[in-house]
Design an enzyme around this catalytic site. Structure first.
Site, mmCIF file in Angstrom:
data_model
loop_
_atom_site.group_PDB
_atom_site.id
_atom_site.type_symbol
_atom_site.label_atom_id
_atom_site.label_comp_id
_atom_site.label_asym_id
_atom_site.label_seq_id
_atom_site.Cartn_x
_atom_site.Cartn_y
_atom_site.Cartn_z
ATOM 1 N N ASP A 93 77.682 -19.741 14.992
ATOM 2 C CA ASP A 93 77.000 -19.950 13.721
ATOM 3 C C ASP A 93 76.599 -21.415 13.563
ATOM 4 O OD1 ASP A 93 76.374 -19.039 10.878
ATOM 5 O OD2 ASP A 93 77.809 -20.651 10.492
ATOM 6 N N GLU A 108 72.887 -19.166 16.898
ATOM 7 C CA GLU A 108 72.227 -18.969 15.605
ATOM 8 C C GLU A 108 71.609 -20.302 15.236
ATOM 9 O OE1 GLU A 108 71.850 -19.003 11.168
ATOM 10 O OE2 GLU A 108 73.486 -20.003 12.200
#
Length: 572
Positions: free
Chosen positions: A213, A255
Site C-alpha cells: 500500500d 499500489e
C-alpha cells in the site's frame, strides 16, 4: 527468468506466472460474513464462503488490512502488524483460511500498509515518549513544519499539512495521509529490518502475495517530491530479492496512484526486478468518462500508450475498490465533467474522487454493467473485482468517508441480508435498504435462482475469459475504427495451452459506448479473409473483407468478443 517450473505449496500447485492469468476478488473481512453474531465480519465467515468464490471463478483473494487497529481508517492505521484484530479472528483461523483457499486452488493476497502506522502503535508511543530510545528514530520528526515543502498533501479534504505537532515530544511528525497515521522513517535501517520481518511473518503463514500500500511514499528527501524516490526503489528491489530467494511463487503488488510511465518504474527490470504487479489507475476513470461522453478517444489514447515493462510484470485492472474513484489522473475540466455525471450530490465526493459503488455509478443500468465488466475482463492484466459488485450492490452516501461503499455483503433477503445474526442495531455498518438496491431483492440467493441475473452473467464472462489464454497472457493492439464511440483491440497470444493446440489465439474485442445502435468499420489489415465467431455462443460473423476492413453493427452500449481464425498473413 523462467515461468514454467511448478511450485508446490500445501494443497496448491502453481507456476511462477499464476498471477498473470488470475481473476482477483477484493473482500473486506469486516464486511463479508459474521460467523459469531457480534455484528462484524470475520475470517471464519470468509472461510465459509470459499465454495461460493470458487464457483464464481475467483483465483485470488485480496484482503485489505485485518490487523490490530483503532479502525480510524478502515484498518490502514495499523497498531500491531503481527496481531489480528480480535473481532476478525485469530491466527489459527487465518491459517485455516489459507489452507482451505489453497485446497480450492485459490491464493491469498494481503494488504500491508508499511508506509505508516497508527499513532496508537507501540513504536510511535515509544518514539514520542523516549526520543533517545530504540524507537526514537522510527518516525520522521522535525523541529519545524516547513521541511519537505515540495511534497504535496494527498488528503486535501481533511489535512492542511503533512506535519502535525506532538505535544509530548514537542516536535512535528511527518504523515502523507491522515494526521493519526505517522510515516515510518525508512532511512533508519531498523525500520527496514522490521518491515522485512513483518513480510516474512505473513509469507511464513502461507500468504501468496503482498499488496504494498502507498509504496511510492516510503522515502523523503530534501528537494524531492517524496514519490518514487531512488531509495524507495532500492528498498523494493531488496524486498523482491528476498521474496524470490526465500518464497518463490509469491508476489508483490504495487499500489502506486501515478501515471503508467511512473508506475512502470515499480516493476524494475528483468535484471533488477521490483514488483510483480501494479495497479493501472489512469484507465479506470476514462472508462467511466467514455460511458457518458460517448467518446472512446481518451480511452483509446491511454490504452495505445506503450510503456515498456519487464517480461514478468503484469497490470492489475479494476473498476471499483474500497477507496474512492480517484480523479487525480485527469484534468480539471475532465474532473468537473465526472463530478457532474457521477457525483452531482456533494455527499458523493471525497478527497479528489467519488465515493460510490459500481452499480449506483451506472444508475443500475444492466447494459452498462455488462459493458464495463466485459471491458475489464478483456484488458491486458489481471482483473480485480470488488465484493458485491457481482450482484450490483448499492451504497449508502449518508455514511461517513469511504464507508459508503463498505457496507455488509448481501447474501439473502432474510434478517441482516444473511450477513449476521446480530441485532440490526449492532452491525458495524447498516445494511443497504434503499429503494433500488434493497437487500431484499439485491442479494446472492435471489440471483442464484435467476439464470439471467447479473451474478450468473459475471460468472459466465469470468469462465469464458479463463478458457482463453489470450486474455491473461496475450498482447493488446488497439485498432482504428470509423466511429468515435467504438473501442476495438486484438488480444494476441502465440503460446501453448490455447484451445487450438499450437495455433496462436487472437481475439477481437469491440465495445460501443454510444447511446444508440451504431455501424462501424474496423481496420483489421493482416486479417483479410478471417472468419470471426462469437466466443460466447459460437455464432459466425461476416468475414474480414479483402481490404482488411470488418463492418459490424452494435446495439446500444454493447460489445463483442470474437475469435479470429489464424491466417497465413495475420501479423499486425
Amino acid at each position: 527468468m523462467s515461468f514454467t517450473a511448478p511450485i508446490t505449496l500445501p494443497g496448491l500447485t502453481l507456476d511462477l506466472a499464476w498471477y498473470k492469468r488470475a481473476v482477483f476478488y477484493e473482500v473486506m473481512v469486516r464486511s463479508y460474513v459474521d460467523s459469531n453474531g457480534d455484528g462484524a465480519g470475520d475470517l471464519s465467515g470468509l472461510t465459509s464462503k470459499l465454495d461460493y468464490l470458487q464457483w464464481l471463478g475467483v483465483d485470488g483473494l485480496w484482503l485489505p488490512p485485518f490487523f490490530a487497529s483503532p479502525l480510524r481508517d478502515g484498518g490502514y492505521d495499523v497498531s500491531d502488524y503481527q496481531t489480528i484484530l480480535p473481532e476478525f479472528g485469530t491466527l489459527d483461523e487465518f491459517r485455516d483460511l489459507v489452507t482451505k483457499a489453497h485446497e480450492r486452488n485459490m491464493r491469498i493476497v494481503i494488504d500491508l500498509p508499511i508506509n505508516h502506522t497508527s499513532d496508537a502503535h507501540e513504536w510511535f508511543q515509544q518514539s514520542r515518549s523516549d526520543p533517545e530510545g530504540p524507537y526514537g528514530d522510527y518516525y520522521v520528526w522535525s523541529d519545524t513544519d516547513e521541511k519537505y515543502p515540495d511534497i504535496r498533501v494527498i488528503f486535501v479534504d481533511s489535512e492542511d499539512s503533512n506535519w502535525t505537532f506532538d505535544s509530548e515530544r514537542r516536535q512535528f511528525f511527518f504523515h502523507r495521509f491522515f494526521s493519526h497515521q505517522p510515516d515510518l522513517n525508512f532511512d533508519n535501517p531498523a525500520v527496514v529490518a522490521a518491515t522485512f520481518d513483518i513480510i516474512r511473518f505473513w509469507l511464513d503463514l502461507g500468504v501468496d502475495g503482498i499488496r504494498l500500500d502507498a509504496i511510492p511514499y516510503l522515502f523523503e528527501s530534501d528537494g524531492g517530491t517524496g514519490e518514487g524516490e531512488p531509495a524507495t526503489h532500492e528498498y523494493v528491489r531488496r524486498l523482491r530479492e528476498m521474496v524470490d530467494r526465500d518464497y518463490p511463487g509469491r508476489i508483490l503488488i504495487a499500489e502506486a496512484n501515478q501515471w503508467p510511465n511512473e508506475v512502470v518504474e515499480f516493476f524494475g527490470t528483468d535484471e533488477a526486478p521490483e514488483c510483480h504487479m501494479a495497479f493501472d489507475f489512469p484507465a479506470m476513470p476514462r472508462i467511466f468518462y467514455a460511458l457518458r461522453s460517448q467518446s472512446a478517444t481518451e480511452l483509446v489514447r491511454v490504452l495505445s500508450e506503450h510503456t515498456h515493462k519487464p517480461s514478468f510484470a503484469s497490470w492489475g485492472v479494476f473498476l471499483r475498490n474500497h477507496d474512492e474513484l480517484t480523479l487525480e489522473m485527469v484534468s480539471e475540466e475532465y474532473r468537473q465533467a465526472m463530478y457532474g455525471w457521477y457525483a452531482y450530490d456533494p455527499r458523493m465526493r471525497v478527497n479528489v474522487g467519488i465515493r460510490r459503488r459500481l452499480a449506483p455509478l451506472l444508475d443500475n443500468s444492466r447494459a452498462e454493467l455488462e459493458l464495463v465488466h466485459a471491458l475489464l475482463f478483456s484488458l491486458q492484466g489481471s482483473p480485480f473485482l470488488y465484493y458485491g459488485d457481482e450482484i450490483g450492490m448499492g451504497d449508502n452516501i449518508w455514511l461517513p468517508d469511504r464507508d459508503a461503499s463498505r457496507t455488509p455483503m448481501q447474501w439473502t433477503p432474510d434478517r441482516n441480508a444473511g450477513f449476521s445474526t446480530a441485532d440490526p442495531g449492532k452491525l458495524f455498518l447498516p445494511i443497504v435498504q434503499s429503494l433500488v438496491y434493497n437487500y431484499s431483492h439485491t442479494n446472492v440467493e435471489a440471483q442464484l435462482a435467476q439464470s439471467r441475473s447479473l451474478l450468473h452473467w459475471v460468472r459466465n464472462v469470468i469462465h469464458v475469459r479463463k478458457a482463453h489464454p489470450a486474455f491473461g497472457l496475450g498482447s493488446l493492439t488497439v485498432l482504428r475504427t470509423s466511429h468515435e464511440s467504438v473501442l476495438a483491440f486484438v488480444r494476441d497470444y502465440g503460446g501453448s495451452g490455447t484451445p487450438f493446440g499450437d495455433q496462436p489465439e487472437r481475439v477481437l474485442c469491440v465495445f460501443s459506448f454510444a447511446h444508440n445502435p451504431v455501424a462501424v468499420d474496423i481496420d483489421l489489415a493482416g486479417f483479410e479473409g478471417a472468419a470471426p465467431y462469437d466466443l460466447f455462443g459460437g455464432a459466425p460473423f461476416p468475414t474480414v473483407r479483402d481490404d482488411g476492413v470488418l463492418t459490424l453493427t452494435l446495439a446500444t452500449q454493447n460489445f463483442y468478443w470474437l475469435h479470429l481464425a489464424a491466417q497465413a498473413s495475420t501479423e499486425l
